[in-house]
Design a protein around this motif. Structure first.
Motif, PDB file in Angstrom:
ATOM      1  N   GLY A  27      -8.827  -6.237   1.451  1.00 44.01           N
ATOM      2  CA  GLY A  27      -9.978  -5.668   0.764  1.00 44.01           C
ATOM      3  C   GLY A  27     -10.719  -4.648   1.597  1.00 44.01           C
ATOM      4  O   GLY A  27     -11.930  -4.476   1.435  1.00 44.01           O
ATOM      5  N   GLU A  28     -10.007  -3.942   2.467  1.00 40.84           N
ATOM      6  CA  GLU A  28     -10.633  -2.982   3.381  1.00 40.84           C
ATOM      7  C   GLU A  28     -10.054  -1.592   3.155  1.00 40.84           C
ATOM      8  O   GLU A  28      -8.949  -1.429   2.636  1.00 40.84           O
ATOM      9  CB  GLU A  28     -10.380  -3.392   4.845  1.00 40.84           C
ATOM     10  CG  GLU A  28     -10.929  -4.741   5.242  1.00 40.84           C
ATOM     11  CD  GLU A  28     -10.564  -5.108   6.673  1.00 40.84           C
ATOM     12  OE1 GLU A  28      -9.911  -4.280   7.348  1.00 40.84           O
ATOM     13  OE2 GLU A  28     -10.922  -6.212   7.106  1.00 40.84           O
ATOM     14  N   GLU A  29     -10.817  -0.592   3.601  1.00 38.09           N
ATOM     15  CA  GLU A  29     -10.314   0.774   3.680  1.00 38.09           C
ATOM     16  C   GLU A  29      -9.992   1.077   5.141  1.00 38.09           C
ATOM     17  O   GLU A  29     -10.682   0.602   6.042  1.00 38.09           O
ATOM     18  CB  GLU A  29     -11.346   1.772   3.153  1.00 38.09           C
ATOM     19  CG  GLU A  29     -11.646   1.605   1.672  1.00 38.09           C
ATOM     20  CD  GLU A  29     -10.457   1.924   0.784  1.00 38.09           C
ATOM     21  OE1 GLU A  29      -9.600   2.723   1.194  1.00 38.09           O
ATOM     22  OE2 GLU A  29     -10.387   1.364  -0.325  1.00 38.09           O
ATOM     23  N   THR A  30      -8.936   1.852   5.366  1.00 36.80           N
ATOM     24  CA  THR A  30      -8.492   2.131   6.728  1.00 36.80           C
ATOM     25  C   THR A  30      -8.385   3.630   6.960  1.00 36.80           C
ATOM     26  O   THR A  30      -8.320   4.412   6.004  1.00 36.80           O
ATOM     27  CB  THR A  30      -7.109   1.510   6.990  1.00 36.80           C
ATOM     28  OG1 THR A  30      -6.150   2.128   6.128  1.00 36.80           O
ATOM     29  CG2 THR A  30      -7.122   0.018   6.751  1.00 36.80           C
ATOM     30  N   PRO A  31      -8.344   4.039   8.230  1.00 34.07           N
ATOM     31  CA  PRO A  31      -8.019   5.437   8.525  1.00 34.07           C
ATOM     32  C   PRO A  31      -6.588   5.748   8.072  1.00 34.07           C
ATOM     33  O   PRO A  31      -5.842   4.863   7.659  1.00 34.07           O
ATOM     34  CB  PRO A  31      -8.137   5.505  10.061  1.00 34.07           C
ATOM     35  CG  PRO A  31      -8.870   4.285  10.464  1.00 34.07           C
ATOM     36  CD  PRO A  31      -8.579   3.243   9.439  1.00 34.07           C
ATOM     37  N   SER A  32      -6.220   7.010   8.161  1.00 33.57           N
ATOM     38  CA  SER A  32      -4.899   7.425   7.713  1.00 33.57           C
ATOM     39  C   SER A  32      -3.813   6.913   8.654  1.00 33.57           C
ATOM     40  O   SER A  32      -3.876   7.131   9.873  1.00 33.57           O
ATOM     41  CB  SER A  32      -4.834   8.951   7.641  1.00 33.57           C
ATOM     42  OG  SER A  32      -5.722   9.440   6.657  1.00 33.57           O
ATOM     43  N   TYR A  33      -2.815   6.254   8.096  1.00 36.78           N
ATOM     44  CA  TYR A  33      -1.666   5.819   8.886  1.00 36.78           C
ATOM     45  C   TYR A  33      -0.850   7.032   9.303  1.00 36.78           C
ATOM     46  O   TYR A  33      -0.706   8.001   8.545  1.00 36.78           O
ATOM     47  CB  TYR A  33      -0.814   4.823   8.089  1.00 36.78           C
ATOM     48  CG  TYR A  33      -1.459   3.457   8.053  1.00 36.78           C
ATOM     49  CD1 TYR A  33      -1.174   2.515   9.023  1.00 36.78           C
ATOM     50  CD2 TYR A  33      -2.394   3.141   7.076  1.00 36.78           C
ATOM     51  CE1 TYR A  33      -1.795   1.272   9.025  1.00 36.78           C
ATOM     52  CE2 TYR A  33      -3.023   1.898   7.063  1.00 36.78           C
ATOM     53  CZ  TYR A  33      -2.716   0.972   8.036  1.00 36.78           C
ATOM     54  OH  TYR A  33      -3.348  -0.244   8.045  1.00 36.78           O
TER      55      TYR A  33
END
Length: 213
Positions: A105-111
């Motif tokens: 349920g999180e947003e992350t930086p760009s892989y």
């Protein structure tokens, strides 16, 4: 087995570590497998990894975005053919972000890193930590092909306590937060357990990371 009376439920293995069975449907598995086969072609293709101590990893590997070697990253295959690393595709980045949203349920930086490991029937992966990145973004792990035992441990040592999780084709495993630097490995692969319609002999593991570089 081909069909089960009850679907396998999602499971939190440790704080920040979540297993989502059957996350990739059959079509997405086939699409990802076809892409992996292209990425594995030379130059900068599938290689055998040698450790500084003279050992050899039994799982073979190809990298996208950044080339991992023990224990660092480069833009060329410094421990192989010297070719520039293949680019990291946008569709893998979106797949990674969706995986983290669904699992944590999180947003992350760009892989921007993919490590793709191929396991034949005899391949294993010793307990290790993914600690060469400069980011604490969650690690995303996708399984294709043969079922394996995925051993997920603690952040202090390679020893117990750890939990053995069965990962099948299409499964997603995400670990971040307090489990981001947990030791983990693959002590066993079950040959011949890949879905017949996938057309893969062996196991592929697609691991997505954020370099922080």
């Amino acid at each position: 087995m081909d069909a089960e009376l009850f679907p396998r439920p999602r499971a939190q293995i440790a704080p920040g570590a979540v297993h989502l069975p059957d996350w990739l449907d059959a079509d997405r598995q086939r699409e990802l497998l076809a892409a992996c086969r292209e990425w594995a072609r030379p130059p900068a293709g599938l290689r055998t990894v040698h450790t500084p101590g003279g050992g050899t990893m039994t799982a073979r590997q190809v990298c996208l975005g950044w080339h991992w070697y023990p224990y660092g990253y480069a833009r060329t295959v410094v421990d192989g053919d010297g070719a520039p690393v293949k680019p990291f595709p946008d569709r893998l980045g979106e797949l990674g972000r969706q995986a983290v949203r669904d699992a944590l349920g999180e947003e992350t930086p760009s892989y921007d890193i993919a490590l793709i490991n191929f396991y034949d029937a005899d391949a294993r992966m010793g307990m290790h930590r993914d600690s060469d990145e400069q980011s604490d973004a969650p690690v995303v792990s996708l399984s294709l092909g043969d079922t394996c035992v995925f051993r997920f441990g603690n952040t202090e040592s390679r020893a117990r306590p750890y939990t053995d999780v069965e990962l099948r084709s299409g499964d997603l495993f995400v670990f971040g937060g307090p489990s981001r630097l947990a030791y983990h490995g693959v002590p066993k692969v079950y040959p011949g357990t890949a879905p017949a319609e996938l057309g893969l002999t062996g196991r592929l593991n697609v691991t997505l990371r954020v370099s922080g570089r």
